[in-house]
Enzyme design. Structure first.
Site, short mmCIF file in Angstrom:
data_model
loop_
_atom_site.label_atom_id
_atom_site.label_comp_id
_atom_site.label_asym_id
_atom_site.label_seq_id
_atom_site.Cartn_x
_atom_site.Cartn_y
_atom_site.Cartn_z
N CYS A 1 -26.02 -22.97 -28.76
CA CYS A 1 -24.89 -23.57 -29.50
C CYS A 1 -25.09 -25.08 -29.63
O CYS A 1 -25.95 -25.52 -30.36
CB CYS A 1 -23.57 -23.21 -28.81
SG CYS A 1 -22.13 -23.52 -29.83
N GLU B 1 -25.21 -16.62 -22.24
CA GLU B 1 -24.76 -16.86 -20.86
C GLU B 1 -23.39 -16.26 -20.58
O GLU B 1 -22.98 -16.17 -19.42
CB GLU B 1 -24.80 -18.36 -20.54
CG GLU B 1 -23.63 -19.19 -21.07
CD GLU B 1 -23.73 -19.54 -22.54
OE1 GLU B 1 -24.51 -18.88 -23.26
OE2 GLU B 1 -23.03 -20.47 -22.98
N HIS C 1 -23.85 -17.08 -27.62
CA HIS C 1 -23.89 -17.47 -26.20
C HIS C 1 -24.33 -16.34 -25.27
O HIS C 1 -23.49 -15.60 -24.75
CB HIS C 1 -22.50 -17.93 -25.78
CG HIS C 1 -22.12 -19.25 -26.36
ND1 HIS C 1 -22.25 -20.43 -25.67
CD2 HIS C 1 -21.63 -19.56 -27.58
CE1 HIS C 1 -21.84 -21.43 -26.44
NE2 HIS C 1 -21.47 -20.94 -27.60
#
Lengths: 233, 89
Positions: A86, A197, A195
């Site tokens: 991002c 994560e 994302h």
């Protein structure tokens, strides 16, 4: 144990989540600081999401000029794996480590949803754990995630296999050719807008047909680089 | 203090979602004659000392490499406004 650095910039939001993902994947997270000139001898580097420097000037622009980025650029040149997520992706394009740029979503609104993607390049340092053309679902949340480049660059990176992940279904932000993530010609630097994560632990990821919030498709990005490090050790 | 103005615009061939949002707000207000809006940036750079060719060359370089991202933007103008000096005093 593989040591993966996560750089914190003023305005980073997902640095702690990235550290957690590194830990869950089986590596040691190392907190790195934007104002230092010290990578603590890490094996790989994550530039996390957020709004570094309040997105002033352009998203990721001021962060790309911060002291540690000189060391990150140098390390990337030596082949050290670097993942930008991002805002981290925006920094990598601003630093010219990756082709293209990112502009405001074409519909003008911030978007936050679980996103279907296709992994098209599994030869990068960060995608080796995936199968070719594997479909995954990880969260997407951005205001300026529209990937753009001139058509010559787009043709070139598509031809060279530098498109790593592509959006499936409705294009969420106007990214040209549905591009969600790209790599450099060497395959050690990867930038992605969604994302990974946030999809590494059952109970906290996207919904799947099997169970609510059980999606852990993001984990593969982190296990990929660990496998790569072990293979090279 | 001498001021150099740098103007940066999103590349003409690229969609400018910010400009589009402004244009549709103006249309909502009934300004049918406004066909489009593009939104850019203006930097006012104050410099110490006289503005000579060296200073202008440095600003040109900074405009190309830092103030704009040539992938998505163009530097559309760099001008020196000596009148700002007297206006400010």
């Amino acid at each position: 144990m593989t040591r993966i650095g996560v750089v914190t910039f003023p305005g980073s939001l997902d640095d702690r989540d990235a550290q957690r993902a590194v830990r869950i994947a089986g590596a040691e997270p190392v907190a790195l600081w934007h104002g230092d000139h010290d990578l603590h001898n890490v094996d790989a580097i994550v530039l996390p999401g957020g709004f570094s420097y309040g997105d002033y000037l352009r998203c990721g622009a001021i962060a790309s000029l911060s002291p540690i980025m000189a060391d990150v650029i140098d390390a990337a040149g030596r082949g050290v794996p670097v993942l930008g997520i991002c805002n981290g992706f925006q920094m990598l394009t601003e630093a010219r480590l990756l082709p293209g740029g990112l502009i405001r979503n074409d519909h003008g609104s911030f978007i936050c949803r679980d996103q279907r993607l296709r992994v098209e390049n599994t030869n990068t340092a960060w995608t080796g754990s995936f199968e070719a053309d594997q479909e995954i679902v990880i969260p997407l949340k951005n205001g300026e995630g529209g990937y753009i480049a001139d058509s010559e660059t787009l043709d070139r990176i598509e031809g060279e296999g530098q498109v790593v992940v592509r959006y499936l279904g409705t294009n969420p932000n106007g990214s040209l050719r549905d591009i969600a993530g790209v790599t450099n010609d060497r395959g050690n630097v990867v930038g992605i807008m969604p994302h990974p994560e946030h999809a590494v632990e059952a109970g906290f990821g996207p919904d799947t047909p099997a169970a609510m919030r059980s999606g852990i498709d993001g984990l593969g990005f982190f296990t990929s680089v660990i496998e790569r490090m072990l293979a090279n050790a | 203090m001498p001021t150099i103005v740098v103007e940066v615009m999103p590349k003409a061939e690229l969609l400018d979602p910010q400009g589009k949002a402004v244009a549709s707000a103006l249309a909502r207000l009934g300004h049918d004659q406004i066909a489009g809006v593009r939104v850019g940036k203006r930097f006012e750079i104050q410099v110490d000392g006289p503005v000579d060719d060296n200073v202008l060359a440095t600003v040109q370089e900074l405009a190309d490499e830092v103030l704009s991202n040539q992938v998505i933007e163009d530097v559309v103008g760099i001008h020196y406004e000596p009148e700002t000096e007297t206006a400010a005093q």
